[in-house]
Motif scaffolding. Structure first.
Motif: not given
Length: 123
Positions: A62-73
């Protein structure tokens, strides 16, 4: 963008160490959070693992997933990181032993002390 990747690694390290108080003394499982993203058209692949974190799944997804999604990751929580490591950077953070595993050429070109200095500086 490079700082965003370091921020992501810091975030993983932070949540792994934050949960260390909830560990059981007989726990032998390796908990991991694998990161895959793209930075400057180059793949970035890292994974942080620890024996200390039985409750890290929601933090990773949840938390890290949101941040990494900025990099399309993407992030993937699991029980251990995959093989094929190019660089391994063991560290201790808030009394938790962590291992930051690097799989891509971009991050692997940096020395561990540079990666770890940034993580501790961001704390």
């Amino acid at each position: 963008m490079e700082k965003l990747v370091f921020a992501a690694l810091f975030a993983v390290s932070a949540f792994f160490s934050a949960c260390s108080d909830e560990t059981s003394s007989g726990n032998n499982s390796v908990y991991s959070c694998e990161i895959n993203a793209t930075l400057f058209s180059s793949p970035v692949h890292a994974c942080v693992e620890s024996y200390d974190l039985p409750n890290a799944e929601s933090e990773c997804k949840d938390n890290l997933g949101d941040m990494i999604s900025i990099l399309n990751g993407t992030v993937r929580y699991g029980l251990g990181c995959p093989g094929g490591v190019k660089t391994s950077c063991p560290m201790t953070k808030d009394e938790s032993d962590l291992n930051v595993l690097i799989y891509d050429d971009f991050l692997a070109a940096m020395p561990c002390d540079q990666i770890m200095a940034f993580i501790f500086q961001s704390n």
